[in-house]
Design an enzyme around this catalytic site. Structure first.
Site, short mmCIF file in Angstrom:
data_model
loop_
_atom_site.label_atom_id
_atom_site.label_comp_id
_atom_site.label_asym_id
_atom_site.label_seq_id
_atom_site.Cartn_x
_atom_site.Cartn_y
_atom_site.Cartn_z
CG ASN A 104 4.13 8.76 -12.57
OD1 ASN A 104 3.35 9.07 -13.46
ND2 ASN A 104 3.77 8.69 -11.30
CG HIS A 151 6.79 3.03 -8.49
ND1 HIS A 151 8.07 3.54 -8.58
CD2 HIS A 151 5.96 4.09 -8.45
CE1 HIS A 151 8.01 4.85 -8.57
NE2 HIS A 151 6.74 5.22 -8.50
CG MET A 152 1.35 -0.70 -12.57
SD MET A 152 1.09 -2.35 -13.28
CE MET A 152 2.11 -2.24 -14.73
CG HIS A 153 1.32 4.90 -8.85
ND1 HIS A 153 1.42 5.48 -7.60
CD2 HIS A 153 2.44 5.28 -9.52
CE1 HIS A 153 2.53 6.18 -7.53
NE2 HIS A 153 3.18 6.09 -8.69
NE ARG A 202 -3.83 -2.27 2.09
CZ ARG A 202 -4.76 -2.61 1.19
NH1 ARG A 202 -5.12 -1.74 0.25
NH2 ARG A 202 -5.34 -3.79 1.22
CG ASP A 203 1.58 5.48 -2.41
OD1 ASP A 203 2.17 5.44 -3.50
OD2 ASP A 203 1.75 6.41 -1.58
CB ILE A 204 3.62 5.73 2.62
CG1 ILE A 204 3.78 5.85 4.11
CG2 ILE A 204 4.19 6.93 1.89
CD1 ILE A 204 5.22 5.77 4.58
CB VAL A 212 10.55 5.90 -5.58
CG1 VAL A 212 11.39 4.72 -5.11
CG2 VAL A 212 9.96 6.65 -4.38
P1 AMP Z 1 6.25 8.22 -8.06
O1 AMP Z 1 5.90 9.66 -7.83
O2 AMP Z 1 5.54 7.61 -9.24
O3 AMP Z 1 7.73 7.97 -8.04
O4 AMP Z 1 5.62 7.45 -6.81
C1 AMP Z 1 6.31 7.16 -5.65
C2 AMP Z 1 5.25 6.69 -4.68
O5 AMP Z 1 5.88 5.98 -3.63
C3 AMP Z 1 4.46 7.84 -4.04
O6 AMP Z 1 3.07 7.65 -4.31
C4 AMP Z 1 4.80 7.70 -2.56
O7 AMP Z 1 3.70 8.03 -1.72
C5 AMP Z 1 5.19 6.25 -2.45
N1 AMP Z 1 6.08 5.91 -1.36
C6 AMP Z 1 7.26 6.51 -1.04
N2 AMP Z 1 7.82 5.92 0.03
C7 AMP Z 1 6.99 4.91 0.40
C8 AMP Z 1 7.01 3.93 1.42
N3 AMP Z 1 8.01 3.85 2.32
N4 AMP Z 1 5.98 3.06 1.50
C9 AMP Z 1 4.96 3.12 0.63
N5 AMP Z 1 4.89 4.01 -0.37
C10 AMP Z 1 5.87 4.91 -0.48
#
Ligand code: AMP
Length: 116
Positions: free
Chosen positions: A89, A102-104, A31-33, A98
């Protein structure tokens, strides 16, 4: 080329707390934080690929698996029929924060039209 580990490698190895909803040899989903929708889950390859620009033909199986896993999780979350969105992204203009692809998976509300 940026290929340093990110916080996501620590999540894969369970070195920091996270809400993992699925994990196998190839991918991890958690789950996204900072959720942007009632369901907001990230599906990532266990292998570090910094951006979509570093994807090679050898990665096609893992990328396909990410989609299969996303669809399975959508079903588990109860949003398969109402609908959901998958987003990846790449770099600055897309707001990639990050550098571990990653796939949202977003759903659980009307997300509006992204592309008209
Ligand atoms: P992006 O902007 O596509 O690189 O998305 C990075 C995503 O990672 C964001 O939606 C953040 O909220 C999420 N994120 C960053 N750190 C963590 C974490 N420790 N646990 C869960 N999600 C995270």
């Amino acid at each position: 080329m940026m290929s340093e580990e990110t916080i996501f490698s620590k999540i894969i190895r369970h070195e920091i707390p996270s809400d993992i909803v699925f994990q196998d040899e190839t991918v991890t989903a958690f789950r996204d934080i900072s959720p942007q929708a009632p369901t907001h889950i990230l599906i990532i390859p266990n292998k570090l690929i910094p951006t979509l620009n570093q994807v090679t033909p050898e990665d096609e199986a893992v990328l396909g698996h990410m989609v299969t896993v996303a669809a399975k999780i959508a079903k588990q979350e109860g949003i398969a029929e109402s609908g959901y969105r998958l987003i990846m992204n790449c770099n600055k203009d897309a707001g990639q924060d990050v550098f571990h692809i990653h796939m949202h998976l977003l759903g659980g509300k009307n997300l509006g039209k992204l592309v008209h």
